[in-house]
Design a protein around this motif. Structure first.
Motif, PDB file in Angstrom:
ATOM      1  N   LYS A  56       0.858  -1.180   0.000  1.00 27.94           N
ATOM      2  CA  LYS A  56       0.000   0.000   0.000  1.00 27.94           C
ATOM      3  C   LYS A  56       0.894   1.229   0.000  1.00 27.94           C
ATOM      4  CE  LYS A  56      -3.865   0.190   2.053  1.00 27.94           C
ATOM      5  NZ  LYS A  56      -4.980   0.289   3.041  1.00 27.94           N
ATOM      6  N   LEU A  57       0.834   1.986  -1.098  1.00 25.80           N
ATOM      7  CA  LEU A  57       1.691   3.155  -1.262  1.00 25.80           C
ATOM      8  C   LEU A  57       1.036   4.417  -0.678  1.00 25.80           C
ATOM      9  CD1 LEU A  57       2.947   2.569  -4.915  1.00 25.80           C
ATOM     10  CD2 LEU A  57       3.770   1.571  -2.789  1.00 25.80           C
ATOM     11  N   PRO A  58       1.873   5.336  -0.149  1.00 25.33           N
ATOM     12  CA  PRO A  58       3.327   5.268  -0.039  1.00 25.33           C
ATOM     13  C   PRO A  58       3.763   4.364   1.115  1.00 25.33           C
ATOM     14  CG  PRO A  58       2.542   7.296   0.940  1.00 25.33           C
ATOM     15  CD  PRO A  58       1.332   6.641   0.323  1.00 25.33           C
ATOM     16  N   LEU A  59       4.947   3.801   0.977  1.00 36.79           N
ATOM     17  CA  LEU A  59       5.438   2.815   1.931  1.00 36.79           C
ATOM     18  C   LEU A  59       6.138   3.472   3.123  1.00 36.79           C
ATOM     19  CD1 LEU A  59       7.076   0.268  -0.554  1.00 36.79           C
ATOM     20  CD2 LEU A  59       4.923  -0.051   0.692  1.00 36.79           C
ATOM     21  N   LYS A  60       6.067   2.786   4.250  1.00 35.27           N
ATOM     22  CA  LYS A  60       6.870   3.140   5.407  1.00 35.27           C
ATOM     23  C   LYS A  60       7.982   2.094   5.502  1.00 35.27           C
ATOM     24  CE  LYS A  60       3.156   5.364   8.026  1.00 35.27           C
ATOM     25  NZ  LYS A  60       2.396   5.389   9.307  1.00 35.27           N
ATOM     26  N   VAL A  61       9.221   2.579   5.436  1.00 32.91           N
ATOM     27  CA  VAL A  61      10.370   1.686   5.316  1.00 32.91           C
ATOM     28  C   VAL A  61      11.239   1.768   6.571  1.00 32.91           C
ATOM     29  CG1 VAL A  61      12.435   1.117   3.970  1.00 32.91           C
ATOM     30  CG2 VAL A  61      10.368   1.961   2.814  1.00 32.91           C
ATOM     31  N   GLY A  62      11.655   0.628   7.064  1.00 34.34           N
ATOM     32  CA  GLY A  62      12.634   0.557   8.137  1.00 34.34           C
ATOM     33  C   GLY A  62      13.953   0.073   7.587  1.00 34.34           C
ATOM     34  N   ILE A  63      15.041   0.468   8.218  1.00 37.06           N
ATOM     35  CA  ILE A  63      16.358   0.032   7.774  1.00 37.06           C
ATOM     36  C   ILE A  63      17.206  -0.274   8.998  1.00 37.06           C
ATOM     37  CG2 ILE A  63      17.115   2.441   7.566  1.00 37.06           C
ATOM     38  CD1 ILE A  63      19.018   1.499   5.356  1.00 37.06           C
ATOM     39  N   ALA A  64      17.913  -1.417   8.965  1.00 30.55           N
ATOM     40  CA  ALA A  64      18.669  -1.843  10.143  1.00 30.55           C
ATOM     41  C   ALA A  64      19.766  -2.817   9.744  1.00 30.55           C
ATOM     42  CB  ALA A  64      17.747  -2.505  11.161  1.00 30.55           C
ATOM     43  N   PHE A  65      20.823  -2.859  10.542  1.00 32.60           N
ATOM     44  CA  PHE A  65      21.838  -3.892  10.424  1.00 32.60           C
ATOM     45  C   PHE A  65      21.343  -5.153  11.120  1.00 32.60           C
ATOM     46  CE2 PHE A  65      24.908  -0.589   9.333  1.00 32.60           C
ATOM     47  CZ  PHE A  65      25.778  -1.271   8.489  1.00 32.60           C
ATOM     48  N   THR A 112       7.906   7.363   4.777  1.00 33.15           N
ATOM     49  CA  THR A 112       8.867   7.600   5.851  1.00 33.15           C
ATOM     50  C   THR A 112       9.958   6.541   5.804  1.00 33.15           C
ATOM     51  OG1 THR A 112       7.593   6.252   7.432  1.00 33.15           O
ATOM     52  CG2 THR A 112       7.152   8.633   7.395  1.00 33.15           C
ATOM     53  N   ILE A 113      11.116   6.880   6.372  1.00 37.37           N
ATOM     54  CA  ILE A 113      12.206   5.930   6.496  1.00 37.37           C
ATOM     55  C   ILE A 113      12.703   5.979   7.934  1.00 37.37           C
ATOM     56  CG2 ILE A 113      13.769   7.685   5.553  1.00 37.37           C
ATOM     57  CD1 ILE A 113      14.318   3.934   5.125  1.00 37.37           C
ATOM     58  N   GLU A 114      12.662   4.839   8.606  1.00 36.13           N
ATOM     59  CA  GLU A 114      13.036   4.755  10.017  1.00 36.13           C
ATOM     60  C   GLU A 114      14.347   3.974  10.159  1.00 36.13           C
ATOM     61  OE1 GLU A 114      11.585   6.134  12.529  1.00 36.13           O
ATOM     62  OE2 GLU A 114       9.646   6.740  11.702  1.00 36.13           O
ATOM     63  N   ILE A 115      15.347   4.606  10.793  1.00 32.27           N
ATOM     64  CA  ILE A 115      16.599   3.917  11.083  1.00 32.27           C
ATOM     65  C   ILE A 115      16.450   3.206  12.427  1.00 32.27           C
ATOM     66  CG2 ILE A 115      19.055   4.190  11.545  1.00 32.27           C
ATOM     67  CD1 ILE A 115      19.098   6.540   9.655  1.00 32.27           C
ATOM     68  N   ILE A 116      16.574   1.894  12.417  1.00 28.33           N
ATOM     69  CA  ILE A 116      16.295   1.076  13.594  1.00 28.33           C
ATOM     70  C   ILE A 116      17.605   0.668  14.272  1.00 28.33           C
ATOM     71  CG2 ILE A 116      15.196  -1.046  14.415  1.00 28.33           C
ATOM     72  CD1 ILE A 116      13.466  -0.895  11.830  1.00 28.33           C
ATOM     73  N   PRO A 117      17.781   0.964  15.553  1.00 30.31           N
ATOM     74  CA  PRO A 117      19.010   0.577  16.260  1.00 30.31           C
ATOM     75  C   PRO A 117      19.197  -0.943  16.285  1.00 30.31           C
ATOM     76  CG  PRO A 117      17.754   2.193  17.529  1.00 30.31           C
ATOM     77  CD  PRO A 117      16.869   1.743  16.400  1.00 30.31           C
ATOM     78  N   SER A 118      20.454  -1.362  16.307  1.00 31.83           N
ATOM     79  CA  SER A 118      20.779  -2.789  16.271  1.00 31.83           C
ATOM     80  C   SER A 118      20.193  -3.545  17.454  1.00 31.83           C
ATOM     81  CB  SER A 118      22.299  -2.974  16.240  1.00 31.83           C
ATOM     82  OG  SER A 118      22.870  -2.328  15.124  1.00 31.83           O
ATOM     83  N   ALA A 119      20.027  -2.861  18.577  1.00 31.53           N
ATOM     84  CA  ALA A 119      19.554  -3.528  19.795  1.00 31.53           C
ATOM     85  C   ALA A 119      18.164  -4.122  19.638  1.00 31.53           C
ATOM     86  CB  ALA A 119      19.561  -2.541  20.964  1.00 31.53           C
ATOM     87  N   TYR A 120      17.382  -3.635  18.668  1.00 29.40           N
ATOM     88  CA  TYR A 120      16.018  -4.122  18.492  1.00 29.40           C
ATOM     89  C   TYR A 120      15.942  -5.385  17.626  1.00 29.40           C
ATOM     90  CZ  TYR A 120      14.327   0.144  20.655  1.00 29.40           C
ATOM     91  OH  TYR A 120      14.081   1.165  21.545  1.00 29.40           O
ATOM     92  N   LEU A 121      17.073  -5.785  17.040  1.00 32.07           N
ATOM     93  CA  LEU A 121      17.101  -7.013  16.260  1.00 32.07           C
ATOM     94  C   LEU A 121      17.840  -8.080  17.051  1.00 32.07           C
ATOM     95  CD1 LEU A 121      16.652  -4.726  14.040  1.00 32.07           C
ATOM     96  CD2 LEU A 121      17.572  -6.404  12.433  1.00 32.07           C
ATOM     97  N   THR A 122      17.213  -9.225  17.215  1.00 34.62           N
ATOM     98  CA  THR A 122      17.811 -10.312  17.989  1.00 34.62           C
ATOM     99  C   THR A 122      18.422 -11.343  17.049  1.00 34.62           C
ATOM    100  OG1 THR A 122      15.701 -11.491  18.043  1.00 34.62           O
ATOM    101  CG2 THR A 122      16.184 -10.014  19.880  1.00 34.62           C
TER     102      THR A 122
END
Length: 287
Positions: A56-65, A112-122
Motif C-alpha cells: 500500500k503506497l506510499p510505503l513506510k520503510v525501516g532500515i537496520a543492520f 517515511t524511512i526509520e533507522i532502527i538501532p541494532s539492539a532491536y534485532l535479535t
C-alpha cells in the motif's frame, strides 16, 4: 661455548623467530553478519513459502543492520600485544544507514524511512522479530543490511566467503588485503518476500610494518566499509529504479494499492524524471 651448544642455541633461536614471524604473517581478522542467518535460523526444520506482497503506497520503510555473528576471527599482533577485530561500532552503523536511507528518502512512493538501532534485532530473530519491529515502528517493509569483512596478512588464506540470500559469494584474498562485502536485502514483512537486494564490494590493498599493523588494519577496515557502502548504494539506486517501474506496471510479482490521498500519477512523474536524468548522464559521457 662448545660446538654442540652453539648449534643447539642457533637452532632454538631460529625456531623461535620462525614461529613468531609465522604467527604474525598468518594473522587473519574478520567480522560478519548474515541476512540468511537472521531470517532463516532453522531453515532445515521449516519450509517457508512467501506470498505475493501486497504493498500500500506510499510505503513506510525501516532500515537496520542484522545482528553480528558470534563467530569472529580475532587478530593478534605479536609485536605490540594488541588484539583486534573489525567489529562495527553502533555510531558507525548509524552513519552507514543514514547514507543508505538517503536513497529511499528521494522516492515518491516512500512515506517515511526509520533507522532502527541494532539492539532491536535479535540474533536469529527472523520474521517474528520483524513483526515486532513492524508494530514498534509502523513500517511496511524493511531493508536489512549485512556485511562480511576479512583482513589478513598471509598469502593463500581463504578470504571472504559470504552466503547471500541468492547464493554464495567467494573472493580469494592475498597478502595485506582487506576484502569487504555489504548487502542490503529489502523484505516485505507481511508476505515474508524479498523484494530486491543490492550488494557492494571493495578490496583495499594495504601495507603495514609489524609494529603499526593494528593501526593500519583499522584504517583499511574503515576504508573498506566506506568503499563497499558506496558501491552498494550505487547498486541500490539501480534496484530502486527497477522496483519503481515494477510498481508502476503493477506486475504479477507485487500487488499495489494506494493509501488515501496518494495516487500513482506522482510516481509516474518520478519515473519519467529518472529516465531523463539517466539519458542526460549518458549524453555527457558520450560528449
Amino acid at each position: 661455548m662448545s660446538g654442540k651448544t652453539r648449534a643447539f642455541f642457533t637452532f632454538t633461536t631460529l625456531l623461535c623467530l620462525t614461529t613468531l614471524l609465522a604467527g604474525c604473517a598468518g594473522q587473519k581478522a574478520g567480522t560478519k553478519s548474515s541476512v540468511v542467518d537472521y531470517l532463516y535460523p532453522n531453515i532445515e526444520q521449516k519450509t517457508i513459502t512467501p506470498s505475493i506482497p501486497k504493498l500500500k503506497l506510499p510505503l513506510k520503510v525501516g532500515i537496520a543492520f542484522v545482528p553480528e555473528s558470534s563467530d569472529k576471527d580475532y587478530g593478534y599482533n605479536e609485536w605490540t600485544s594488541k588484539r583486534y577485530d573489525g567489529s562495527l561500532q553502533e555510531t558507525v552503523k548509524m552513519e552507514l544507514l543514514s547514507k543508505v536511507a538517503q536513497q529511499f528518502k528521494q522516492l515518491d512512493y516512500v512515506q517515511t524511512i526509520e533507522i532502527i538501532p541494532s539492539a532491536y534485532l535479535t540474533p536469529g530473530g527472523g520474521f517474528n522479530n520483524l513483526a515486532q519491529i513492524k508494530t514498534m515502528y509502523e513500517v511496511d517493509v524493511v531493508a536489512l543490511v549485512a556485511y562480511d569483512q576479512v583482513q589478513f596478512t598471509h598469502e593463500g588464506l581463504s578470504s571472504l566467503s559470504y552466503w547471500t540470500i541468492v547464493g554464495a559469494y567467494v573472493v580469494k584474498g592475498e597478502k595485506n588485503d582487506t576484502n569487504t562485502m555489504m548487502d542490503t536485502v529489502v523484505v516485505d514483512i507481511d508476505s515474508q518476500k524479498m523484494l530486491f537486494r543490492a550488494p557492494g564490494i571493495s578490496r583495499v590493498k594495504g601495507t603495514a610494518t609489524p609494529v603499526n599493523q593494528s593501526e593500519q588494519l583499522k584504517a583499511d577496515s574503515e576504508q573498506g566499509f566506506d568503499l563497499a557502502t558506496s558501491d552498494m548504494i550505487t547498486n541500490l539506486h539501480t534496484q530502486l529504479a527497477m522496483f519503481e517501474q515494477d510498481i508502476q506496471n503493477n506486475n504479477k510479482t507485487v500487488e499495489v494499492s494506494y493509501k488515501p490521498g496518494y495516487s500513482s500519477s506522482s510516481g509516474t512523474i518520478h519515473v519519467v524524471l529518472l529516465i531523463l536524468a539517466y539519458a542526460l548522464v549518458r549524453r555527457k559521457r558520450v560528449v
